[in-house]
Design a protein around this motif. Structure first.
Motif, PDB file in Angstrom:
ATOM      1  N   GLU A  23      41.106  34.755  46.478  1.00  0.00           N
ATOM      2  CA  GLU A  23      41.774  34.883  44.794  1.00  0.00           C
ATOM      3  C   GLU A  23      40.651  33.043  44.568  1.00  0.00           C
ATOM      4  O   GLU A  23      40.951  32.056  43.598  1.00  0.00           O
ATOM      5  CB  GLU A  23      42.702  34.843  44.192  1.00  0.00           C
ATOM      6  N   ALA A  24      40.673  32.360  46.318  1.00  0.00           N
ATOM      7  CA  ALA A  24      40.312  31.097  45.651  1.00  0.00           C
ATOM      8  C   ALA A  24      38.693  30.434  46.545  1.00  0.00           C
ATOM      9  O   ALA A  24      38.041  31.887  47.104  1.00  0.00           O
ATOM     10  CB  ALA A  24      41.328  30.128  46.830  1.00  0.00           C
ATOM     11  N   LYS A 298      39.337  32.888  27.249  1.00  0.00           N
ATOM     12  CA  LYS A 298      40.119  31.038  27.301  1.00  0.00           C
ATOM     13  C   LYS A 298      40.888  31.206  25.826  1.00  0.00           C
ATOM     14  O   LYS A 298      41.924  30.512  25.156  1.00  0.00           O
ATOM     15  CB  LYS A 298      39.466  30.170  27.541  1.00  0.00           C
ATOM     16  N   VAL A 299      40.744  31.664  24.894  1.00  0.00           N
ATOM     17  CA  VAL A 299      41.162  31.919  23.497  1.00  0.00           C
ATOM     18  C   VAL A 299      42.453  33.406  23.123  1.00  0.00           C
ATOM     19  O   VAL A 299      42.719  33.526  22.674  1.00  0.00           O
ATOM     20  CB  VAL A 299      40.370  31.955  22.408  1.00  0.00           C
ATOM     21  N   CYS A 300      41.767  34.648  24.517  1.00  0.00           N
ATOM     22  CA  CYS A 300      42.978  35.639  23.857  1.00  0.00           C
ATOM     23  C   CYS A 300      43.876  35.374  24.404  1.00  0.00           C
ATOM     24  O   CYS A 300      44.713  35.044  25.146  1.00  0.00           O
ATOM     25  CB  CYS A 300      42.166  36.808  24.522  1.00  0.00           C
ATOM     26  N   PRO A 301      44.839  36.008  23.269  1.00  0.00           N
ATOM     27  CA  PRO A 301      46.278  36.287  22.916  1.00  0.00           C
ATOM     28  C   PRO A 301      47.115  37.027  24.061  1.00  0.00           C
ATOM     29  O   PRO A 301      48.062  36.575  23.806  1.00  0.00           O
ATOM     30  CB  PRO A 301      46.908  36.331  21.690  1.00  0.00           C
ATOM     31  N   MET A 302      46.155  37.638  24.295  1.00  0.00           N
ATOM     32  CA  MET A 302      46.513  39.097  24.754  1.00  0.00           C
ATOM     33  C   MET A 302      46.330  39.195  26.550  1.00  0.00           C
ATOM     34  O   MET A 302      46.622  40.484  27.254  1.00  0.00           O
ATOM     35  CB  MET A 302      47.053  40.101  24.378  1.00  0.00           C
ATOM     36  N   GLU A 303      45.140  37.616  26.426  1.00  0.00           N
ATOM     37  CA  GLU A 303      45.443  37.664  28.239  1.00  0.00           C
ATOM     38  C   GLU A 303      43.980  39.352  28.451  1.00  0.00           C
ATOM     39  O   GLU A 303      44.456  39.771  29.438  1.00  0.00           O
ATOM     40  CB  GLU A 303      45.930  37.974  28.912  1.00  0.00           C
ATOM     41  N   ILE A 304      43.719  40.040  27.768  1.00  0.00           N
ATOM     42  CA  ILE A 304      42.623  40.848  27.902  1.00  0.00           C
ATOM     43  C   ILE A 304      41.546  40.307  28.860  1.00  0.00           C
ATOM     44  O   ILE A 304      40.860  39.096  29.051  1.00  0.00           O
ATOM     45  CB  ILE A 304      42.000  41.945  26.884  1.00  0.00           C
ATOM     46  N   GLY A 308      35.694  41.933  32.348  1.00  0.00           N
ATOM     47  CA  GLY A 308      35.480  42.762  33.256  1.00  0.00           C
ATOM     48  C   GLY A 308      35.588  44.226  32.715  1.00  0.00           C
ATOM     49  O   GLY A 308      34.443  45.018  33.118  1.00  0.00           O
ATOM     50  N   THR A 309      36.324  44.188  31.271  1.00  0.00           N
ATOM     51  CA  THR A 309      35.954  45.595  30.798  1.00  0.00           C
ATOM     52  C   THR A 309      34.348  45.969  30.213  1.00  0.00           C
ATOM     53  O   THR A 309      34.011  46.976  30.517  1.00  0.00           O
ATOM     54  CB  THR A 309      36.917  45.978  29.626  1.00  0.00           C
ATOM     55  N   PHE A 310      33.816  45.147  30.350  1.00  0.00           N
ATOM     56  CA  PHE A 310      32.534  45.302  29.874  1.00  0.00           C
ATOM     57  C   PHE A 310      31.657  45.552  30.520  1.00  0.00           C
ATOM     58  O   PHE A 310      30.636  46.132  30.654  1.00  0.00           O
ATOM     59  CB  PHE A 310      32.273  44.262  28.909  1.00  0.00           C
ATOM     60  N   ARG A 330      39.816  48.853  37.065  1.00  0.00           N
ATOM     61  CA  ARG A 330      41.107  48.520  37.216  1.00  0.00           C
ATOM     62  C   ARG A 330      41.212  47.370  38.372  1.00  0.00           C
ATOM     63  O   ARG A 330      41.541  46.201  38.385  1.00  0.00           O
ATOM     64  CB  ARG A 330      40.701  49.725  38.532  1.00  0.00           C
ATOM     65  N   TRP A 331      40.035  46.461  38.699  1.00  0.00           N
ATOM     66  CA  TRP A 331      40.193  45.921  40.054  1.00  0.00           C
ATOM     67  C   TRP A 331      39.268  44.365  39.438  1.00  0.00           C
ATOM     68  O   TRP A 331      39.967  43.671  39.128  1.00  0.00           O
ATOM     69  CB  TRP A 331      38.734  46.080  41.283  1.00  0.00           C
ATOM     70  N   LEU A 332      38.071  44.509  37.844  1.00  0.00           N
ATOM     71  CA  LEU A 332      37.721  42.956  37.920  1.00  0.00           C
ATOM     72  C   LEU A 332      38.964  43.322  35.953  1.00  0.00           C
ATOM     73  O   LEU A 332      38.878  41.454  35.935  1.00  0.00           O
ATOM     74  CB  LEU A 332      36.810  43.946  36.741  1.00  0.00           C
ATOM     75  N   VAL A 333      39.322  43.991  35.664  1.00  0.00           N
ATOM     76  CA  VAL A 333      40.674  43.847  35.270  1.00  0.00           C
ATOM     77  C   VAL A 333      42.439  43.019  35.347  1.00  0.00           C
ATOM     78  O   VAL A 333      42.672  42.282  36.081  1.00  0.00           O
ATOM     79  CB  VAL A 333      41.484  44.527  34.180  1.00  0.00           C
ATOM     80  N   GLY A 334      42.530  44.559  35.617  1.00  0.00           N
ATOM     81  CA  GLY A 334      43.985  44.290  36.917  1.00  0.00           C
ATOM     82  C   GLY A 334      43.852  44.006  37.883  1.00  0.00           C
ATOM     83  O   GLY A 334      45.305  42.832  38.127  1.00  0.00           O
ATOM     84  N   GLY A 335      43.322  43.854  38.947  1.00  0.00           N
ATOM     85  CA  GLY A 335      43.008  42.970  39.792  1.00  0.00           C
ATOM     86  C   GLY A 335      42.507  41.733  40.105  1.00  0.00           C
ATOM     87  O   GLY A 335      43.461  41.116  40.957  1.00  0.00           O
ATOM     88  N   HIS A 336      42.691  41.037  38.716  1.00  0.00           N
ATOM     89  CA  HIS A 336      42.555  39.670  38.470  1.00  0.00           C
ATOM     90  C   HIS A 336      43.598  39.375  37.518  1.00  0.00           C
ATOM     91  O   HIS A 336      43.520  37.810  37.110  1.00  0.00           O
ATOM     92  CB  HIS A 336      41.355  39.027  37.546  1.00  0.00           C
TER      93      HIS A 336
END
Length: 378
Positions: A23-24, A298-304, A308-310, A330-336
Motif C-alpha cells: 500500500e505504500a 475525495k467527496v463521496c460520503p459513502m467512500e465508494i 475501481g468499480t468502473f 474485489r481487489w480494486l474496491v474492497g482490497g483498497h
C-alpha cells in the motif's frame, strides 16, 4: 519550443500512479525508474499536492539524488479541496516545497480548473500568489491543468493571459469525444499561443491494453511496438506540445516508453492513418470514460470505490469475462478499503467534480447489478 533554459525531450514522468508495495509507494522501484529516465535524457517530472505520497517519493528518488538544475519538477495546487481560506490554499504550496525539498518548482499549476472548481483560485487570489512566487524565484513558470469545455478554457485564458502554459487531457480516443473535447481545448490553447502539457495520453491506461480489434490494427501497422506507444506518440506529434506525461507504474513501462520516445521525430502519414483506424474501432465499443483521477473518491460520503468499480466494469465490457472482472472489482474496491457500488446513496456529489462528466450514479447502479449477478452465480 523554447520554454526551459535547455530544450527537453517530450516524454514526461507522471507521478500519479507510482508503483506500490504493501500500500505504500515503492521508493526503491521509483529510484530505478528515475535512473532509467534520466540516463535516457528525459528530465520532466509531474506530481501534485493531491497525489498521496508522490511528492515525498520524488524527493527521495530524484531531488536528493540528482543536481537540482538537471531536471524539471512540476506540482499543483488544488485550492478547491478542503480550503476555506486563502491561507489554507497557500499552505498547499508551502507543503509541496517541504515534501519535495526542491527549493523551487520549474512549473507550478493551479490544479484542475473547470466548472465549479475555477472560482476558488479567483476567490483566494491564487493568480496573484503564483505571480508573486515567480518574482521571488520559487516558481519558474506557472499555468494550470484543465478539465472542461473549450468555451470555458477560452474564458480563463482571456481573463488570465499571464498563464504561461496549460495542461490538457489529450489522447486519440478522446480527440473527437464530445464529453472530453480534446481537439477543441487543444485548438483553444493554440489560439492563445500557450504551450501544452499533455496528460492522460493513454486514457488512464485503457489505451495501453486496448480491445482486440484495436490491438490488431496497431500490431498490423507496427508489430514490434506496444499499444501504449501509439497513444503517447499521437500526443507528442501535435504542434505546440511541451511534454507528454505518462503515468508509468513499473520499470517495464518506463523502458517501453523510453524505447519509442528516445529519438521520436513525429508520425508518418501511414502511422497517423493507423491511429485514425484505431480511433474508429474504439468508438464502436461503449466504455465508461473513467481515468482513475479519483476526485470523486475525495467527496463521496459513502467512500465508494468508484474508479475501481468502473475499471472492473470496463474489463467486462472489453473482454466479456465476468469472473475476471469480479476479481478485479474485489481487489480494486474492497482490497483498497473502499465500499462497493451497491452502497451508493445517489447523492450526486461525485458527478460535480468528475472531469470526464460521467453519469456516475447511473453507472454505479449498472455495476452493482453486474457484480451482484456474479455473487449469485458463485
Amino acid at each position: 519550443m523554447k520554454f526551459f533554459e535547455n530544450e527537453i525531450k517530450k516524454l514526461g514522468f507522471g507521478l500519479m500512479r507510482l508503483p506500490r508495495k504493501d500500500e505504500a509507494i515503492d521508493v526503491d522501484q521509483v529510484k530505478v525508474m528515475v535512473d532509467h529516465f534520466m540516463e535516457a535524457g528525459f528530465t520532466y517530472f509531474d506530481t501534485a499536492w493531491a497525489y498521496d505520497g508522490s511528492e515525498e517519493a520524488i524527493r527521495k528518488a530524484l531531488v536528493e539524488r540528482y543536481p537540482r538544475e538537471s531536471f524539471q519538477l512540476a506540482t499543483k495546487n488544488a485550492a478547491w479541496i478542503n480550503c476555506k481560506t486563502r491561507e489554507e490554499a497557500i499552505q498547499q504550496f508551502e507543503t509541496s516545497l517541504e515534501r519535495t525539498g526542491a527549493g523551487y518548482f520549474d512549473n507550478y499549476l493551479l490544479h484542475n480548473l473547470g466548472e465549479s472548481r475555477t472560482h476558488f483560485f479567483d476567490d483566494f487570489d491564487m493568480w496573484e500568489f503564483v505571480a508573486q512566487k515567480k518574482a521571488e524565484g520559487k516558481i519558474r513558470h506557472y499555468g494550470f491543468s484543465f478539465h472542461s469545455t473549450p468555451e470555458e478554457l477560452d474564458a480563463i485564458l482571456t481573463a488570465h493571459p499571464d498563464a504561461e502554459f496549460v495542461q490538457l487531457q489529450i489522447n486519440y480516443a478522446d480527440w473527437e469525444n464530445p464529453a472530453i473535447q480534446s481537439r477543441g481545448v487543444y485548438e483553444v490553447a493554440r489560439k492563445h499561443g500557450k504551450p501544452v502539457v499533455i496528460m492522460e495520453p493513454l486514457k488512464g491506461g485503457l489505451l495501453a491494453n486496448p480491445p482486440e480489434s484495436v490491438e490488431q490494427i496497431l500490431k498490423g501497422a507496427e508489430p514490434e511496438r506496444s499499444a501504449a506507444s501509439w497513444g503517447i506518440r499521437f500526443a507528442a506529434n501535435l504542434e505546440g506540445v511541451l511534454v507528454v506525461l505518462s503515468g508509468m507504474s513499473d520499470v517495464a513501462q518506463m523502458d517501453d516508453n523510453i524505447s519509442f520516445m528516445r529519438d521520436f521525430d513525429g508520425l508518418t502519414a501511414e502511422q497517423s492513418a493507423a491511429v485514425e483506424q484505431a480511433r474508429e474501432a474504439l468508438n464502436r465499443i461503449p466504455l465508461i470514460p473513467c481515468t482513475t483521477c479519483n476526485y470523486c473518491a475525495k467527496v463521496c460520503p459513502m467512500e465508494i470505490g468508484i474508479s475501481g468499480t468502473f475499471t472492473a466494469k470496463n474489463m467486462f465490457t472489453l473482454y466479456d469475462n465476468l469472473k475476471y472482472a469480479a476479481g478485479q472489482e474485489r481487489w480494486l474496491v474492497g482490497g483498497h478499503g473502499r465500499k462497493q457500488a451497491v452502497n451508493c446513496i445517489q447523492c450526486g456529489a461525485c458527478e460535480k467534480v468528475c472531469p470526464q462528466h460521467i453519469a456516475i450514479r447511473d453507472e454505479l447502479k449498472k455495476a452493482a447489478a453486474l457484480f451482484e449477478q456474479k455473487q449469485e452465480t458463485a
